[in-house]
Design a protein around this motif. Structure first.
Motif, short mmCIF file in Angstrom:
data_model
loop_
_atom_site.label_atom_id
_atom_site.label_comp_id
_atom_site.label_asym_id
_atom_site.label_seq_id
_atom_site.Cartn_x
_atom_site.Cartn_y
_atom_site.Cartn_z
N THR A 4 0.82 -1.21 0.00
CA THR A 4 0.00 0.00 0.00
C THR A 4 0.85 1.26 0.00
O THR A 4 0.59 2.22 -0.74
N ASN A 5 1.90 1.28 0.82
CA ASN A 5 2.75 2.48 0.89
C ASN A 5 3.44 2.75 -0.44
O ASN A 5 3.63 3.92 -0.82
N GLU A 6 3.83 1.68 -1.13
CA GLU A 6 4.47 1.86 -2.44
C GLU A 6 3.49 2.47 -3.44
O GLU A 6 3.85 3.37 -4.21
N PHE A 7 2.27 2.02 -3.40
CA PHE A 7 1.24 2.55 -4.30
C PHE A 7 1.01 4.04 -4.02
O PHE A 7 0.97 4.88 -4.93
N ILE A 8 0.86 4.40 -2.74
CA ILE A 8 0.61 5.79 -2.36
C ILE A 8 1.81 6.66 -2.73
O ILE A 8 1.65 7.81 -3.19
N SER A 9 3.02 6.14 -2.56
CA SER A 9 4.22 6.89 -2.90
C SER A 9 4.25 7.22 -4.39
O SER A 9 4.54 8.37 -4.77
N GLN A 10 3.98 6.24 -5.22
CA GLN A 10 4.00 6.49 -6.66
C GLN A 10 2.88 7.43 -7.08
O GLN A 10 3.06 8.29 -7.95
N LEU A 11 1.72 7.29 -6.46
CA LEU A 11 0.60 8.17 -6.78
C LEU A 11 0.92 9.61 -6.40
O LEU A 11 0.66 10.55 -7.17
N SER A 12 1.52 9.80 -5.23
CA SER A 12 1.90 11.15 -4.79
C SER A 12 2.92 11.76 -5.73
O SER A 12 2.87 12.96 -6.05
N SER A 13 3.86 10.92 -6.19
CA SER A 13 4.89 11.40 -7.12
C SER A 13 4.26 11.88 -8.43
O SER A 13 4.63 12.93 -8.96
N PRO A 18 3.24 15.82 -1.63
CA PRO A 18 3.99 15.08 -0.61
C PRO A 18 3.25 13.80 -0.20
O PRO A 18 2.04 13.71 -0.29
N ILE A 19 4.02 12.83 0.23
CA ILE A 19 3.44 11.56 0.67
C ILE A 19 2.74 11.79 2.02
O ILE A 19 3.36 12.30 2.96
N PRO A 20 1.48 11.47 2.14
CA PRO A 20 0.78 11.69 3.41
C PRO A 20 1.35 10.81 4.52
O PRO A 20 1.72 9.66 4.28
N THR A 21 1.43 11.36 5.69
CA THR A 21 2.00 10.60 6.82
C THR A 21 0.94 10.09 7.79
O THR A 21 1.24 9.30 8.67
N GLU A 22 -0.29 10.56 7.63
CA GLU A 22 -1.37 10.09 8.49
C GLU A 22 -2.67 10.12 7.70
O GLU A 22 -2.80 10.85 6.71
N PRO A 23 -3.62 9.30 8.08
CA PRO A 23 -4.90 9.26 7.35
C PRO A 23 -5.66 10.56 7.52
O PRO A 23 -5.46 11.29 8.49
#
Length: 228
Positions: A4-13, A18-23
């Motif tokens: 999940t974190n990898e998916f969010i990282s690529q989406l943010s890029s 910036p990559i969100p750090t909390e929901p």
């Protein structure tokens, strides 16, 4: 991509953010639950909304009312339907008033599981029928929607494959809104394999925004609301 974190990282890029750090913070949504005051109002609201969506409907209070209703809708058509013995396919068991009306009219009903023993044969039976006849588990008054649970004896093919679908539902099964239906569904414990929500004839505007009727299901839908 499995994490999940990898998916969010690529989406943010891709979005340049910036990559969100909390929901995100929870935002409560207060949906008003509208309730109708009495059964008569519930029946009237359901029928008005059903007809506004393109369905045909009638409220009946007797065997005679039901026979007249079926004659008006299908009397001229049914005698011309090919393969008359299998032109009308129905649940194995319908509400009593429906059974008596079809018997009085002497219109043969091909029963879904009794007329065809295996699933493939049942699908073929339904696809070649002119009219599918079912009951319903609930009706939603404020949207004019029928809610139907599937089971081996009452498969979805009856309400999806024939060009016409007729539903019988008792007024006691009407609910005000979807929330009430969902609460009752949850209370069943084990959910059905599938749940249909039918609001008028099948329709889509996916192709060039052109409204087409009967693409994914019946082109004509009828409901007989059985009064208390």
């Amino acid at each position: 991509m499995t994490h999940t974190n990898e998916f969010i990282s690529q989406l943010s890029s891709k979005l340049g953010r910036p990559i969100p750090t909390e929901p995100p913070k929870y935002v409560p949504i207060d949906v008003p639950h509208i309730h109708l005051s009495e059964a008569k109002e519930r029946a009237s609201s359901f029928m008005n909304n059903w007809q506004a969506l393109g369905g045909k409907g009638a409220i009946v209070n007797s065997h005679e009312d039901t026979v007249l209703c079926l004659k008006e809708w299908f009397g001229e058509q049914q005698s011309t339907w090919p393969n008359r013995d299998q032109a009308i396919v129905a649940w194995d068991m319908l509400p009593t008033i429906a059974e008596s009306a079809f018997a009085a009219l002497e219109w043969p009903l091909a029963r879904y599981t009794q007329a065809a023993k295996n699933p493939r044969a049942r699908y073929l039976l339904a696809s070649q029928a002119e009219l599918g006849v079912t009951g319903a588990d609930w009706g939603i008054a404020l949207s004019g929607t029928l809610v139907v649970n599937s089971s081996p004896q009452r498969g979805r093919a009856i309400s999806l494959l024939p060009p016409r679908h007729l539903t019988f539902i008792e007024a006691s099964k009407l609910r005000d809104n979807l929330f009430e239906v969902l609460e009752e569904l949850i209370s069943l414990g084990v959910p059905p394999s599938a749940i249909e929500m039918i609001s008028g004839p099948s329709r889509t505007s996916d192709i060039e925004m052109d409204l087409s009727i009967g693409v994914h299901g019946p082109i004509e839908v009828y409901v007989v609301l059985i009064g208390d």
